[in-house]
Scaffold this active site. Structure first.
Site, short mmCIF file in Angstrom:
data_model
loop_
_atom_site.label_atom_id
_atom_site.label_comp_id
_atom_site.label_asym_id
_atom_site.label_seq_id
_atom_site.Cartn_x
_atom_site.Cartn_y
_atom_site.Cartn_z
N SER A 124 0.83 -1.20 0.00
CA SER A 124 0.00 0.00 0.00
C SER A 124 0.87 1.25 0.00
O SER A 124 1.98 1.25 0.56
CB SER A 124 -0.89 0.00 1.24
OG SER A 124 -1.51 1.26 1.44
N TYR A 164 -2.46 -0.08 10.15
CA TYR A 164 -2.65 -0.70 8.85
C TYR A 164 -1.37 -0.58 8.02
O TYR A 164 -0.89 -1.56 7.44
CB TYR A 164 -3.81 -0.03 8.11
CG TYR A 164 -3.87 -0.36 6.64
CD1 TYR A 164 -4.29 -1.61 6.20
CD2 TYR A 164 -3.48 0.58 5.68
CE1 TYR A 164 -4.34 -1.92 4.84
CE2 TYR A 164 -3.54 0.28 4.32
CZ TYR A 164 -3.95 -0.97 3.92
OH TYR A 164 -3.98 -1.27 2.58
#
Length: 340
Positions: free
Chosen positions: A132, A163
């Protein structure tokens, strides 16, 4: 070719699966279909994939080592022996990780470890790991109106959310398995992926729904956000190249930014939705949220050079396609489009 795609009921997983199936490949899709968002959307994506005879779906909890091992076992139903493994399954969402960190440890760390173990023993030709842009953390200023692009060589030791920390840890895990067990692993750092069949927790769907209903949309950091919006078809183009071994030099680890390379103000996204819906937005300006970052900007020179990656979709066009899909999927009345 035969592929294992984890997270096949997800946004990117379903799109990649359909691309590979449409060219005649075999796909085993694995997903636990959790309820982070409405599972009906995941089932609808799977219904599209089920139209292809070469698609097989396995509802599997990848955090369970035994369940994951069965996906790779040649003696079990899936048969193992994959040419490629694309690991897209993950617990998504930056803000949710603040309240539910254990879900991220299970889905983004333990599950990935189990998949890596399967690859260690199954030895697919290639492994692709979905990372990501969140691994880059926050930059202090935008500067010069556009900001400095995020490059794969940048330091990524200060994630702004748990995250992001799990995604960076996943890259490190992949690096170690590539070195220890001779795997060919590519990590893809996605930048704000959007398009038809997108996730309900993403800004595009939430804003579209609110604007259509005449409700205010929340704009954090008073709307002073920039995002490198990347259309789903462009992301799948990059993934397909990796699946096919483009850029591979054999066993080892490499990472690529897959983005548009052109960050846009959040206001441009809102304007594109207004144009597609033919309705004005009501803006609710709010402070910055914890775990969020003011801008993202992909340096895609490495992906261009090594993969031939070249995003093609303009934001207005991509948003219009999304709105058309959303209107059809939800069955709400079609808008009176504003003139360009």
């Amino acid at each position: 070719m035969k592929h294992l795609i984890t997270g096949a009921a997800g946004f990117i997983g379903a799109a990649l699966s359909e691309r590979l199936l449409s060219r005649g490949d075999e796909v085993v899709g694995a997903d636990n279909i959790n309820d982070y968002y409405d599972p009906a959307l995941k089932h609808a994506r799977l219904e599209r994939l089920a139209a292809y005879p070469a698609f097989r779906f396995e509802r599997s909890e990848l955090a369970d080592p035994h369940a994951t091992a069965e996906l790779f076992d040649p003696a079990k139903g899936c048969g193992g022996n994959y040419d490629t493994v694309v690991h897209l399954a993950a617990q998504a969402g930056v803000r949710y990780s603040i309240d539910e960190p254990h879900a991220y440890a299970d889905s983004n760390l333990t599950a990935w470890l189990n998949v890596l173990q399967g690859c260690r023993h199954g030895q697919p030709e290639r492994v692709v790991y979905a990372s990501s842009s969140s691994v880059y953390g926050s930059r202090d200023t935008i500067g010069a109106g556009a900001g400095e692009p995020f490059a794969e060589t940048d330091c990524v030791t200060r994630p702004a959310s748990f995250y992001a920390a799990t995604k960076m840890a996943g890259e490190l895990m992949a690096h170690s398995y590539a070195d220890l067990f001779g795997l060919d692993v590519a990590a893809t750092r996605f930048f704000t992926v959007y398009g038809p069949w997108g996730r309900p927790d993403m800004a595009l769907l939430k804003f579209t729904q609110a604007i259509h209903a005449g409700e205010p949309i929340p704009l954090f950091n008073a709307g002073k956000m920039h995002r490198d919006f990347t259309y789903i078809d462009d992301i799948v183009d990059g993934l397909e190249k990796l699946v096919d071994g483009v850029g591979s030099q054999g066993p080892g680890f490499r990472e690529y930014n897959l983005g548009n390379g052109d960050p846009m103000p959040l206001g441009d996204l809102v304007s594109a939705i207004e144009k597609a819906l033919g309705k004005p937005a009501k803006r609710n300006l709010l402070p910055m949220q914890a775990g969020d970052v003011p801008y993202t900007y992909a340096d895609i020179s490495k992906a261009r050079r090594e993969l031939g990656f070249e995003p093609k979709t303009l934001l207005d066009d991509g948003v219009a396609r999304f709105v058309d899909w959303w209107l059809g999927y939800t069955g709400v009345s079609a808008p009176q489009r504003r003139a360009a």
